[in-house]
Design an enzyme around this catalytic site. Structure first.
Site, short mmCIF file in Angstrom:
data_model
loop_
_atom_site.label_atom_id
_atom_site.label_comp_id
_atom_site.label_asym_id
_atom_site.label_seq_id
_atom_site.Cartn_x
_atom_site.Cartn_y
_atom_site.Cartn_z
N GLU A 180 37.65 40.46 50.02
CA GLU A 180 37.83 40.09 48.68
C GLU A 180 37.50 39.87 47.57
O GLU A 180 36.06 39.21 47.70
CB GLU A 180 38.63 38.86 49.63
CG GLU A 180 39.67 38.71 50.39
CD GLU A 180 40.67 37.88 50.01
OE1 GLU A 180 40.31 36.51 49.54
OE2 GLU A 180 41.59 37.08 50.53
N ASP A 231 41.47 28.15 41.48
CA ASP A 231 39.46 28.42 41.69
C ASP A 231 38.59 27.27 41.34
O ASP A 231 38.71 26.74 40.27
CB ASP A 231 39.18 29.93 41.41
CG ASP A 231 39.56 30.42 41.58
OD1 ASP A 231 39.52 30.67 43.18
OD2 ASP A 231 39.94 32.04 40.47
#
Length: 268
Positions: free
Chosen positions: A49, A60
């Site tokens: 990824e 995040d």
């Protein structure tokens, strides 16, 4: 059959689970990204990824946010990220690459242009965090026409209706978020993950990868017993921060790979 689908089929036939590391494109340096992707493969990665740097990454945690900031400070753009994939493909045409990012860079490039250029660069799947499945039918169709998979997130808070919508559109695999929080959290509850996975499997037929909160081989092995793959992000970024050559990240992945293949956690 896409490269992602082929990879999961091959692993299933071998009785193995997918190891899916995440790294931010352009971190710690733009000119080493393709080389570091190869290092992750050497460590045992089945799928990579590759995070597209973005200034407001809502899902995040602080580790990946910092990595995005470093990459953006070097001027890394979405087209640069596609260039990194193209460079990686110069000597690796087997390992699937999934771009993970946010809608803004895709929309700025133009969805049609992005899908076409991603396919030409050697991308195998795309996960756009803020593309809800309710609005993703056209995007998924464009991706499918180019032989790429559309990856979606499902979380502990996902409703049965949302799970059903993802089940109708997803291909490749579904990224199951293991906890209520951001990447890098350490509050993973294995019993809650098991319950979530059982619920999702009632509707979703593609493989399931689990990420968020996986910091060591022991946790990766425990999660892999419920999933088809394990996604590790913040821990990889931390390793690259400590050692930009990637040697530490490669060692960490090799330990996790050994644990997944043996079914037991091993010391790192």
């Amino acid at each position: 059959m896409s490269r992602i689908q082929h990879t999961f089929s091959l692993l299933a036939a071998q009785g193995r689970k997918a190891l899916i590391p995440f790294m931010t494109a352009g971190y710690p340096r733009a000119d080493t990204t393709a080389a570091l992707m190869r290092v992750l493969v050497e460590g045992g990665a089945d799928i990579i990824e590759l995070g597209v740097p973005f200034s407001d990454p809502m899902a995040d945690g602080p580790v990946i946010q910092r990595a995005s900031e470093v990459a953006l400070a070097q001027g890394v753009s979405l087209r640069d990220v596609l260039g990194f994939v193209r460079a990686f493909r110069e000597n690796n045409d087997q390992t699937p690459v999934v771009l993970m990012g946010y809608a803004n860079p895709v929309e700025r490039m133009g969805v049609d242009n992005f899908v076409r250029e991603a396919a030409e660069s050697g991308v195998d799947g795309v996960l756009v965090v803020d593309y809800p499945p309710e609005e993703c039918g056209t995007f998924s169709s464009l991706m499918r026409a180019q032989g790429m998979d559309t990856i979606f997130l499902l979380a502990p808070t996902s409703s049965p209706a949302r799970i059903g919508k993802v089940a109708a559109l997803a291909s490749g695999y579904v990224y199951c978020v293991s906890l209520k929080g951001v990447t890098g959290s350490s509050l993973l509850d294995k019993d809650e993950v098991a319950g979530m996975m059982a619920t999702i499997r009632q509707s979703v037929t593609v493989p399931l990868g689990v990420g968020f909160g996986i910091q060591d081989a022991e946790t990766a092995v425990a999660v892999s017993r419920m999933a088809d793959g394990v996604v590790i992000g913040s821990r990889i970024i931390q390793a690259l921060e400590s050692d930009p050559t990637g040697a530490q990240a490669r060692h960490f992945l090799s330990v996790v790979r050994q644990g997944l293949d043996s079914g037991v956690g091993v010391a790192s």
